[in-house]
Design a protein around this motif. Structure first.
Motif, mmCIF file in Angstrom:
data_model
loop_
_atom_site.group_PDB
_atom_site.id
_atom_site.type_symbol
_atom_site.label_atom_id
_atom_site.label_comp_id
_atom_site.label_asym_id
_atom_site.label_seq_id
_atom_site.Cartn_x
_atom_site.Cartn_y
_atom_site.Cartn_z
ATOM 1 N N ARG A 1 -35.877 8.210 -41.962
ATOM 2 C CA ARG A 1 -34.326 8.666 -41.438
ATOM 3 C C ARG A 1 -35.282 8.535 -39.750
ATOM 4 N N PRO A 2 -35.880 7.918 -38.765
ATOM 5 C CA PRO A 2 -36.045 7.650 -37.703
ATOM 6 C C PRO A 2 -34.779 6.759 -36.675
ATOM 7 N N GLU A 3 -34.336 5.841 -37.977
ATOM 8 C CA GLU A 3 -32.978 5.277 -37.506
ATOM 9 C C GLU A 3 -32.112 5.902 -36.822
ATOM 10 N N THR A 4 -31.542 6.974 -38.247
ATOM 11 C CA THR A 4 -31.157 7.972 -37.841
ATOM 12 C C THR A 4 -31.202 9.303 -36.495
ATOM 13 N N GLU A 5 -31.650 9.442 -36.709
ATOM 14 C CA GLU A 5 -32.483 9.984 -35.584
ATOM 15 C C GLU A 5 -31.940 9.239 -33.711
ATOM 16 N N ALA A 6 -32.302 8.291 -34.080
ATOM 17 C CA ALA A 6 -32.445 7.215 -32.451
ATOM 18 C C ALA A 6 -31.064 7.232 -32.321
ATOM 19 N N HIS A 7 -30.033 7.208 -33.794
ATOM 20 C CA HIS A 7 -28.664 6.785 -33.367
ATOM 21 C C HIS A 7 -27.433 7.795 -33.466
ATOM 22 N N GLY A 8 -28.437 9.120 -33.070
ATOM 23 C CA GLY A 8 -27.985 10.477 -33.826
ATOM 24 C C GLY A 8 -26.492 10.676 -32.934
ATOM 25 N N PRO A 9 -25.503 10.416 -31.478
ATOM 26 C CA PRO A 9 -25.259 10.326 -31.044
ATOM 27 C C PRO A 9 -23.934 9.434 -31.756
ATOM 28 N N VAL A 10 -24.610 8.117 -31.876
ATOM 29 C CA VAL A 10 -23.268 7.524 -32.204
ATOM 30 C C VAL A 10 -22.942 7.852 -33.663
ATOM 31 N N VAL A 11 -23.425 8.239 -34.699
ATOM 32 C CA VAL A 11 -23.684 9.317 -36.225
ATOM 33 C C VAL A 11 -22.429 10.513 -35.494
ATOM 34 N N LEU A 12 -22.569 11.136 -34.798
ATOM 35 C CA LEU A 12 -22.002 11.866 -34.640
ATOM 36 C C LEU A 12 -20.664 11.985 -34.491
ATOM 37 N N ILE A 13 -19.936 10.584 -33.165
ATOM 38 C CA ILE A 13 -18.943 10.708 -32.955
ATOM 39 C C ILE A 13 -17.975 9.542 -34.115
ATOM 40 N N GLY A 14 -18.977 9.045 -34.350
ATOM 41 C CA GLY A 14 -18.077 8.236 -36.304
ATOM 42 C C GLY A 14 -17.978 9.262 -36.655
ATOM 43 N N ALA A 15 -18.575 10.378 -37.632
ATOM 44 C CA ALA A 15 -18.013 11.239 -37.910
ATOM 45 C C ALA A 15 -16.946 11.965 -37.463
ATOM 46 N N LEU A 16 -17.194 12.481 -36.572
ATOM 47 C CA LEU A 16 -15.417 13.166 -36.004
ATOM 48 C C LEU A 16 -14.409 12.290 -35.982
ATOM 49 N N ARG A 17 -14.823 10.875 -35.160
ATOM 50 C CA ARG A 17 -13.624 10.065 -35.630
ATOM 51 C C ARG A 17 -13.469 9.992 -36.788
ATOM 52 N N GLY A 18 -13.629 9.825 -37.664
ATOM 53 C CA GLY A 18 -13.461 10.056 -39.316
ATOM 54 C C GLY A 18 -12.362 10.916 -39.428
ATOM 55 N N LEU A 19 -13.141 12.046 -39.678
ATOM 56 C CA LEU A 19 -12.378 13.396 -40.034
ATOM 57 C C LEU A 19 -11.094 13.719 -38.883
ATOM 58 N N ALA A 20 -11.176 13.227 -37.687
ATOM 59 C CA ALA A 20 -9.582 13.303 -37.352
ATOM 60 C C ALA A 20 -8.945 12.357 -38.009
ATOM 61 N N LEU A 21 -9.200 11.649 -37.902
ATOM 62 C CA LEU A 21 -8.451 10.132 -38.660
ATOM 63 C C LEU A 21 -7.961 10.742 -39.820
ATOM 64 N N ALA A 22 -8.655 11.527 -40.629
ATOM 65 C CA ALA A 22 -8.381 11.589 -41.621
ATOM 66 C C ALA A 22 -7.250 12.948 -42.001
ATOM 67 N N GLY A 23 -6.927 13.766 -40.864
ATOM 68 C CA GLY A 23 -6.521 14.670 -40.690
ATOM 69 C C GLY A 23 -7.036 15.717 -40.940
ATOM 70 N N THR A 24 -8.276 16.032 -40.614
ATOM 71 C CA THR A 24 -8.758 17.303 -40.171
ATOM 72 C C THR A 24 -8.220 17.771 -39.453
ATOM 73 N N ARG A 25 -8.250 19.384 -39.515
ATOM 74 C CA ARG A 25 -7.675 20.317 -38.381
ATOM 75 C C ARG A 25 -8.807 20.479 -37.470
ATOM 76 N N PRO A 26 -8.691 20.717 -35.444
ATOM 77 C CA PRO A 26 -9.890 21.113 -35.867
ATOM 78 C C PRO A 26 -10.581 22.189 -36.159
ATOM 79 N N ALA A 27 -9.831 23.705 -36.546
ATOM 80 C CA ALA A 27 -10.823 24.231 -37.382
ATOM 81 C C ALA A 27 -11.474 24.415 -38.310
ATOM 82 N N ARG A 28 -10.849 23.220 -38.639
ATOM 83 C CA ARG A 28 -12.546 22.526 -40.361
ATOM 84 C C ARG A 28 -12.890 21.795 -40.002
ATOM 85 N N LEU A 29 -12.644 21.055 -38.889
ATOM 86 C CA LEU A 29 -14.100 19.959 -38.657
ATOM 87 C C LEU A 29 -15.557 20.606 -38.305
#
Length: 158
Positions: free
Chosen positions: A1-29
């Motif tokens: 999984r080294p490639e996941t660690e190297a791209h950690g911030p990108v994965v995190l931002i992408g995950a947050l963007r996807g959750l937000a676009l799906a309508g997840t409220r801040p309290a559930r994020l």
């Protein structure tokens, strides 16, 4: 999984963007992000503040586990936004044109937060967000704990 660690911030931002676009409220994020990160080599996120903004009503919705509350600067004064409602786990604030919202990491000592609040007349009177960043960086430059601190500024436009 080294490639996941190297791209950690990108994965995190992408995950947050996807959750937000799906309508997840801040309290559930936080919970949803933790669920998603369990399948990666990335460490869990602690002490984060999760915000959503509805431009049509200028409503900021925010939640956090144990991170610092956002700071709101308006009309020459500054204050920490009130803690969230225990039942929903989040809080709302209506922002006005000209308001300045400052999000920061818990790395800032309480004295640094008090200093930021005391700068309210200068911060709200600054011509642009870049000027606010310069003031904040200059004033916090010599305080303890500022090396690990991160500050995010947003000004509400008409």
């Amino acid at each position: 999984r080294p490639e996941t660690e190297a791209h950690g911030p990108v994965v995190l931002i992408g995950a947050l963007r996807g959750l937000a676009l799906a309508g997840t409220r801040p309290a559930r994020l936080a919970d949803r992000l933790t669920e998603l990160l369990r399948t990666t080599a990335l460490p869990p996120v602690h002490d984060a503040v999760y915000c959503g903004f509805r431009p049509d009503t200028r409503t900021l919705t925010w939640a956090h586990a144990s991170g610092p509350a956002p700071l709101l600067f308006r009309g020459g004064t500054g204050r920490g936004l009130t803690r969230q409602d225990e039942s929903s786990g989040q809080a709302e604030a209506t922002l006005e044109p000209g308001d300045l919202l400052l999000l920061h990491t818990g790395a800032l000592e309480p004295a640094a937060v008090e200093l930021l609040l005391s700068l309210a007349p200068r911060l709200t009177g600054a011509g642009c967000a870049q000027d606010v960043v310069r003031i904040v960086a200059r004033e916090l430059g010599g305080l303890p704990g500022r090396q690990d601190a991160c500050v995010l500024l947003a000004r509400v436009t008409p």
